[in-house]
Scaffold this active site. Sequence first.
Site, PDB file in Angstrom:
ATOM      1  N   ASP A  31      24.547  25.619  21.469  1.00  0.00           N
ATOM      2  CA  ASP A  31      23.385  26.143  22.191  1.00  0.00           C
ATOM      3  C   ASP A  31      22.203  26.399  21.272  1.00  0.00           C
ATOM      4  O   ASP A  31      21.135  26.812  21.725  1.00  0.00           O
ATOM      5  CB  ASP A  31      23.738  27.403  22.984  1.00  0.00           C
ATOM      6  CG  ASP A  31      24.203  28.546  22.087  1.00  0.00           C
ATOM      7  OD1 ASP A  31      23.980  28.483  20.871  1.00  0.00           O
ATOM      8  OD2 ASP A  31      24.794  29.500  22.618  1.00  0.00           O
ATOM      9  N   ASP A  67      30.704  23.153  20.949  1.00  0.00           N
ATOM     10  CA  ASP A  67      30.957  24.566  21.206  1.00  0.00           C
ATOM     11  C   ASP A  67      31.245  24.683  22.704  1.00  0.00           C
ATOM     12  O   ASP A  67      30.679  23.935  23.502  1.00  0.00           O
ATOM     13  CB  ASP A  67      29.711  25.376  20.836  1.00  0.00           C
ATOM     14  CG  ASP A  67      29.806  26.805  21.337  1.00  0.00           C
ATOM     15  OD1 ASP A  67      30.770  27.481  20.984  1.00  0.00           O
ATOM     16  OD2 ASP A  67      28.904  27.213  22.096  1.00  0.00           O
ATOM     17  N   CYS A  86       0.840  -1.202   0.000  1.00  0.00           N
ATOM     18  CA  CYS A  86       0.000   0.000   0.000  1.00  0.00           C
ATOM     19  C   CYS A  86       0.873   1.249   0.000  1.00  0.00           C
ATOM     20  O   CYS A  86       0.604   2.218  -0.728  1.00  0.00           O
ATOM     21  CB  CYS A  86      -0.912   0.016   1.226  1.00  0.00           C
ATOM     22  SG  CYS A  86      -2.047  -1.375   1.349  1.00  0.00           S
TER      23      CYS A  86
END
Length: 734
Positions: A622, A423, A19
């Site tokens: 962040d 970072d 399907c």
Amino acid sequence: MPVTDKVTLKIEGMHCAGCVRNIEQGVKTLAGVEESRVNLATGSSVVVFQKDKIDREGIIRHITRLGYKALPGTPDVMISNDRELETNRKNFYLAAGLSFPLMVLAMWPMLAGGFIHSFRIDGLVQTFLAGAVLIVAGRGIIGDAFRQTRHLKANMNSLITLGTLTAFGWSLFLLITVASGDSEPLYFDSVGMIITLILLGRWLEARSRGKAGEAIRALLSLRPSKTTLIINDVEREIETTMVRPGMVLLIKAGERVAADGEVVENNPSIDESMLTGEAVPVEKKVGDKVIGGSLNNNIPFKMKVTATGQESFLAQVIKLVTEAQEKKAPVQKLADRVAGIFVPIVIILAVITFSGWYWLAPDSPMLIKSVVSVLIIACPCALGLATPTAILAGTGRAAREGIIIRGGDILEKLAKINMVVFDKTGTLTHGELEVTGIKTFGTLSEKEILRLAASVESLSEHPLAGAIVRSWESLSIKKLPVDNVQTRPGYGMVAHYDGHMVVIGNKALMESENVRFGLSLAEAELEMEQGRTVVFVALDNRVQGIISLADRLRGDAREIIDNLKRAHLQVTMLSGDNRLTARGVAGFLGLDHYEAEIKPEQKKVMVESFRKAGYQVAMVGDGINDAPALAVADVGIAIGSGTDVAIEAADVILVGSSLMDLKKMFDLSHFSMKIIKQNLFWAFIYNIIALPVAGGLLYPLVGLTLTPMLAALAMSFSSVFVVTNALRLNRLEL
């Protein structure tokens, strides 16, 4: 450039990977369609199209012509699954009730040595019972198969219908043509049991799929139905849907927070575990943010609403978790290709099986048994469910831990990551500098050095300046009257005080202003080697003191880096600090690799260079300043907390503030891929083994074969197996 749009549709009537393939390929044939993705587990389709060539209604009409029902909007996984569960339950009970007397009639001659009435009368009753099972209990299966045939398509229901109608038609033919007084083996009981077992399998499958989506159900349950509104100091209970930004609500002890907002009265303890994965309640004070859906543990408090409805954090999380189901893992591509040709191949195998037995042993009962068994046992259902159910369970399990993974493709990429780039500021550290020490090299005291520096820095918006000013404010002493203040971006500040020249900044600024360092330079280097940032304070061309500042490392920074290194991942830190400071931080964290003096715009270039070097890179930042780097990484991971979480650039969002969620994320991705590979292996190997046995290949050698009923049971079990196997993700210890 053509203008594109995206539409999400609810699809009804899907049952297997065939399907999925029919809809995806069918929609792709439309002019203007750029992308078509269908998810069997969630009953949804996502189509990207060019607005000047086709519209949403045209896509819906085409899906309808393919034999399915399409409705605009994102499907509610829980509601649609509950509806399917109830339908399959009712149909199973009906089929079982009709099949029981059918089995008694079929087995009576073997048990009692003769028919209850006669071959013909017993056969006619079996015809009626088997027909009722097909037409009433199995109407969904039969009806869908005929719709597929009308549109020149085929799916799992086509195979089931072809198999059961073959058994039913052959039995009816024998019942009509056999001479009076004779008897032949009939297969009406097989028809009844095949439909019954398939409906049982689909019922169990729907139950299992519901458990796979428990995380979404749990998130939805976090929304309280009512809350208390404060108007002119009067309390009034209202529906949560009536809450608007700016309203003041009273959240009583033990109640869930009705919307995002901030505390305006009292200091409650809030349980955010269902949203952030943080097990320990968070102590809030006036001005702190609270998340809608979190639980007030102890005392009543008042809050001002800042976001509701689709803008709320909870709504965004639910949206992200739901959207994650739309994205396929690349590993599913092989299953999709096989599913596209699976049904036609099975029909060809059934024809070959019939021809072989007709040529070799036309009088053998295997002539019909083997054909029906081949048609029934084939299972593109398992192929279609193998990956999406694992993604549904995996992304939902992650959401319970406060980890939002934005799709099955991201799950697969995470499992291949071999480098993690952090970072520094705001990720490995808390992102807030504080003064850690002051040293003097002249006649000024430590307090006077801080006062002089703060008097100048109070006119700056730089984070270093803010930290110095906060430290000075804690002493409650007056500012000095400074004038002629000049800012030197990237270096520091110059000013005048009482006829004296004041220079405050880094080493480069001191050198440019011909300031004498004296003993301060050696002391400053020692501080920087400890990972601290140093600000020189000079008066009349001579350094009077240095102020050391540090951004506190997160408590779990060293632990997560050690953990990632033990997992044989390359770990690197990007920092804007000078090399001495960056080296000090890296040394404390146990990092062998780091890059210093990196500007925000250079982070993207660094990540791209790592990828070009052959690494699969996960960038952790962040989610705000690091957006370009997050976007170019193989996987961008945003560290957030509460409503400040950034969701646009990142592939993964860690809602809580714990870096150890990275370990949970990687563990979950590896286990999810293990589950997916197990499911796909089972789906393939099952058919590779089962189809020849069902066709009777071993029957002439060892007398081993599969009856149509056993074939139906095996087919249903294979689907239930892959879904149940995916549910192990819900029990995974992270």
